[in-house]
Design an enzyme around this catalytic site. Structure first.
Site, PDB file in Angstrom:
ATOM      1  N   ASN A 107      -8.009  -3.263  14.178  1.00  0.00           N
ATOM      2  CA  ASN A 107      -9.381  -3.561  13.745  1.00  0.00           C
ATOM      3  C   ASN A 107      -9.428  -4.727  12.753  1.00  0.00           C
ATOM      4  OD1 ASN A 107      -8.348  -2.460  11.429  1.00  0.00           O
ATOM      5  ND2 ASN A 107      -9.816  -0.773  11.269  1.00  0.00           N
ATOM      6  N   GLU A 117      -9.934  -2.270   4.965  1.00  0.00           N
ATOM      7  CA  GLU A 117     -10.575  -1.958   6.242  1.00  0.00           C
ATOM      8  C   GLU A 117     -11.848  -2.788   6.414  1.00  0.00           C
ATOM      9  OE1 GLU A 117      -9.164  -0.213   8.425  1.00  0.00           O
ATOM     10  OE2 GLU A 117      -8.343   1.668   7.679  1.00  0.00           O
ATOM     11  N   HIS A 168      -7.562  -5.020   9.987  1.00  0.00           N
ATOM     12  CA  HIS A 168      -7.282  -4.724   8.574  1.00  0.00           C
ATOM     13  C   HIS A 168      -5.967  -5.358   8.129  1.00  0.00           C
ATOM     14  CE1 HIS A 168      -5.215  -0.676   9.696  1.00  0.00           C
ATOM     15  NE2 HIS A 168      -4.266  -1.501   9.313  1.00  0.00           N
ATOM     16  N   ASP A 172       0.810  -1.221   0.000  1.00  0.00           N
ATOM     17  CA  ASP A 172       0.000   0.000   0.000  1.00  0.00           C
ATOM     18  C   ASP A 172       0.840   1.266   0.000  1.00  0.00           C
ATOM     19  OD1 ASP A 172       0.883  -0.578   2.572  1.00  0.00           O
ATOM     20  OD2 ASP A 172      -1.094  -1.023   3.344  1.00  0.00           O
TER      21      ASP A 172
HETATM   22  C1  F6R Z   1       1.178  -1.557   6.170  1.00  0.00           C
HETATM   23  C2  F6R Z   1      -0.089  -2.247   6.257  1.00  0.00           C
HETATM   24  C3  F6R Z   1      -0.953  -2.208   7.466  1.00  0.00           C
HETATM   25  C4  F6R Z   1      -0.189  -2.531   8.747  1.00  0.00           C
HETATM   26  C5  F6R Z   1      -1.120  -2.463   9.946  1.00  0.00           C
HETATM   27  C6  F6R Z   1      -0.381  -2.712  11.240  1.00  0.00           C
HETATM   28  O1  F6R Z   1       1.769  -1.781   4.888  1.00  0.00           O
HETATM   29  O2  F6R Z   1      -0.443  -2.848   5.304  1.00  0.00           O
HETATM   30  O3  F6R Z   1      -1.987  -3.140   7.308  1.00  0.00           O
HETATM   31  O4  F6R Z   1       0.381  -3.799   8.644  1.00  0.00           O
HETATM   32  O5  F6R Z   1      -1.711  -1.193   9.998  1.00  0.00           O
HETATM   33  O6  F6R Z   1       0.474  -1.645  11.483  1.00  0.00           O
HETATM   34  P1  F6R Z   1       1.566  -1.724  12.626  1.00  0.00           P
HETATM   35  O7  F6R Z   1       2.518  -2.785  12.236  1.00  0.00           O
HETATM   36  O8  F6R Z   1       2.215  -0.350  12.627  1.00  0.00           O
HETATM   37  O9  F6R Z   1       0.841  -2.031  13.900  1.00  0.00           O
END
Ligand code: F6R
Length: 243
Positions: A136, A143, A138, A67
């Protein structure tokens, strides 16, 4: 599903680093799907250590990231392109022409998203997709929603994701409100999926994703259907599971 229990974040990182290193060693021209966020940083550090020790060669590796924030250039210090250079690419012998991330600055979002899925397909798909998971549930920026969205697409970030990511920006208002993300097809087509999770704030999501119904309301729950899914998680993240 394979569950690998780790003691803490460092242990998660060592174990995940070993798995990715084995994929690269077995297939030097592998395609890796990569993630950003705090979860994989330790894993990337482990890969850099192995490269510096002469145990890993990235020269033929290709990557596709999950992303990118809409509106951030690849040189913005909070862009995911910058993150990847800073946390991995600049420290190993990867050819950065082989590293793919959606452009946050495209004038034609639909074309950019369609081209990204074509690119994944043209590479023969990913050999391994590394994932973190949001509190959550995702994955990428898929989402919680009413339906799974297969293709790479533009998403409006939820308030909880904006809150979770505000720690990286000067103010909450500076957090982009939209992102491009690989969709569920892009993630599920990977030959292997490796998720790294740590900390108490992920425990609810781990429980829902692993033991709840497969539902777009918990996007990571789709991984229950992946034929080669490995979760490496620490004790805190696993604390709500009856193991
Ligand atoms: C980032 C991504 C997100 C993160 C998720 C967890 O490329 O795809 O899905 O993996 O937001 O973020 P952290 O690791 O910062 O808790």
């Amino acid at each position: 599903m394979r569950l690998i229990r780790a003691k803490n974040y460092e242990d998660v990182s060592v174990k995940a680093g070993n798995i990715i290193a084995s994929v690269i060693n077995l297939k030097p021209d592998c395609v890796l799907g990569l993630a950003t966020g705090s979860s994989p940083i330790g894993t990337y550090k482990e890969l850099i250590k192995k490269y510096e020790a002469g145990e890993l060669d990235f020269s033929k590796v290709k990557t596709v990231n999950l992303d990118e924030y809409v509106g951030l250039s690849k040189d913005h210090d909070q862009s995911y392109a910058y993150f990847m250079r800073n946390n991995l690419f600049d420290h190993v012998n990867i050819d950065q022409n082989n590293c793919n991330i959606p452009s946050g600055l495209t004038n034609d979002p639909e074309a950019e998203c369609a081209a990204y899925d074509k690119l994944i397909a043209s590479l023969g798909g990913t050999d391994l997709q590394l994932l973190g998971m949001g509190p959550n549930g995702h994955i990428g920026f898929n989402e919680p929603d009413e339906a799974f969205f297969p293709a790479t697409h533009c998403v409006k970030l939820t308030d909880s994701t904006i809150d979770a990511n505000a720690r990286f920006f000067a103010t909450r208002d500076d957090v982009p409100k939209q992102a491009y993300t690989m969709g569920i097809w892009g993630i599920m087509q990977a030959k292997r999926v490796l998720m790294v999770v740590n900390g108490k704030n992920k425990a609810e999501a781990v429980k829902a994703a692993l033991t709840g119904p497969v539902t777009p309301k918990v996007p990571a729950s789709i991984l229950q259907l992946h034929p080669d899914f490995t979760l490496v998680a620490d004790e805190e993240a696993l604390s709500l599971l009856d193991l």
